[in-house]
Design a protein around this motif. Structure first.
Motif, PDB file in Angstrom:
ATOM      1  N   ASP A   1       0.812  -1.209   0.000  1.00 20.14           N
ATOM      2  CA  ASP A   1       0.000   0.000   0.000  1.00 20.14           C
ATOM      3  C   ASP A   1       0.851   1.266   0.000  1.00 20.14           C
ATOM      4  O   ASP A   1       0.304   2.369  -0.122  1.00 20.14           O
ATOM      5  CB  ASP A   1      -0.920  -0.007   1.227  1.00 20.14           C
TER       6      ASP A   1
ATOM      7  N   PRO B   1       3.822   3.879  -4.805  1.00 22.72           N
ATOM      8  CA  PRO B   1       2.994   4.660  -5.739  1.00 22.72           C
ATOM      9  C   PRO B   1       2.737   3.922  -7.053  1.00 22.72           C
ATOM     10  O   PRO B   1       1.717   4.163  -7.707  1.00 22.72           O
ATOM     11  CB  PRO B   1       3.837   5.930  -5.974  1.00 22.72           C
TER      12      PRO B   1
ATOM     13  N   HIS C   1      -0.722   2.146  -7.463  1.00 27.00           N
ATOM     14  CA  HIS C   1      -1.895   2.955  -7.123  1.00 27.00           C
ATOM     15  C   HIS C   1      -3.183   2.383  -7.699  1.00 27.00           C
ATOM     16  O   HIS C   1      -4.278   2.630  -7.160  1.00 27.00           O
ATOM     17  CB  HIS C   1      -1.699   4.389  -7.623  1.00 27.00           C
TER      18      HIS C   1
ATOM     19  N   GLN D   1      -4.208  -0.380  -5.077  1.00 30.26           N
ATOM     20  CA  GLN D   1      -4.214  -0.009  -3.661  1.00 30.26           C
ATOM     21  C   GLN D   1      -5.606   0.254  -3.095  1.00 30.26           C
ATOM     22  O   GLN D   1      -5.878  -0.083  -1.935  1.00 30.26           O
ATOM     23  CB  GLN D   1      -3.298   1.191  -3.437  1.00 30.26           C
TER      24      GLN D   1
ATOM     25  N   HIS E   1      -6.209   0.237   3.049  1.00 29.11           N
ATOM     26  CA  HIS E   1      -5.976   1.470   2.289  1.00 29.11           C
ATOM     27  C   HIS E   1      -6.716   2.665   2.896  1.00 29.11           C
ATOM     28  O   HIS E   1      -6.190   3.789   2.910  1.00 29.11           O
ATOM     29  CB  HIS E   1      -6.400   1.274   0.834  1.00 29.11           C
TER      30      HIS E   1
END
Length: 291
Positions: A229, A232, A235, A238, A244
């Motif tokens: 999580d 980047p 994403h 996530q 999250h």
């Protein structure tokens, strides 16, 4: 003569009091274990350590602690109620879910490891009812663990820092009573945030006869998902990872409350409960229990 003896029982229908006693017995079993008490003790100690650290830093002339540290920690010296929010923010990423993962992972596998699962199934409980009782007792632990952190933090905050009106993130000032209600709502939301992990741990617990292996696997999955999580590059996936939206509880400290992230968190936890709860049921009801 017990109450169950004097109540009429319709033929073909299980006694409702007996159903409740199964849940009660499972809950008592969870909370009478030394491991559970030790976990609750550690959770209760975290707010004490955070509060003392902030108090010592303030006493050395550290002011409000600057801009670093956990969420809400800068406001603790002005209002001890913020120690509740800070402690929940500190324990939610690891301490609280680790405790839940241990209890959930041990729920079924621990019985099999101790050789008591087979004897539980000899009683006319039914596998589905037994699994529901174990999950429900884990949910009670989720709530109890969260309340232990919140009550410990509120007690320490009241002893070490002043209490008063609460300035929310949006800048609005509300009464201490309103802030206390928001703290209670946040504790309930944090407990609800752990239901998906509890279902995942229950499923893992049905896959093995080793309680230690189930607990280690559940905690290992928790750590792995927490790490994923943070990247980047991931994403896109996530928002589907159960931790999250855990920190979205801070939106309850806004005026008006921001509900989008809160609803996403609750919806995601419900999805995990449905998927892994169903998987646990499918596994447990078809499993050949030998221990």
């Amino acid at each position: 003569m017990s109450q169950a003896d004097v109540l009429p029982i319709r033929p073909g229908r299980p006694n409702p009091l007996w159903r409740l006693s199964l849940f009660r017995n499972e809950t008592v079993t969870v909370f009478r274990r030394w491991r559970t008490l030790a976990l609750l003790g550690v959770l209760a100690a975290v707010p004490v350590l955070v509060g003392i650290a902030v108090k010592l830093e303030t006493g050395r002339g550290g002011g409000d602690g600057g801009g670093g540290g956990p969420a809400f920690i800068n406001q603790v010296t002005n209002n001890g109620l913020f120690l509740v929010f800070t402690s929940l923010a500190v324990t939610l990423p690891f301490f609280l879910p680790m405790a839940v993962g241990v209890v959930a992972g041990d729920s079924v596998a621990g019985e099999a490891s101790a050789g008591t699962l087979r004897y539980l199934l000899v009683a006319p409980a039914g596998r589905t009812r037994l699994l529901l009782a174990k999950y429900a007792s884990t949910l009670v632990f989720c709530l109890a663990a969260t309340l232990v952190v919140a009550v410990s933090a509120l007690t320490v905050g009241a002893l070490l820092f002043p209490l008063g009106d609460v300035t929310l993130i949006s800048g609005t000032t509300v009464s201490f009573g309103d802030g206390l209600l928001r703290a209670l709502a946040i504790a309930g939301l944090v407990a609800a945030s752990l239901t998906g992990l509890a279902a995942l741990g229950l499923f893992v617990s049905t896959l093995t006869d080793s309680g230690i292996a189930a607990m280690a696997t559940t905690v290992g999955l928790l750590i792995t998902v927490q790490i994923l999580d943070q990247f980047p590059q991931l994403h896109a996936v996530q928002p589907y990872l159960f931790p999250h939206y855990w920190q979205s509880f801070a939106d309850l400290l806004r005026d008006p409350v921001w509900g989008e992230q809160l609803l996403r968190n609750l919806g995601l936890q419900a999805l995990y409960v449905a998927v892994f709860g169903s998987a646990a049921w499918a596994r447990f009801t078809t499993r050949d229990v030998t221990a």
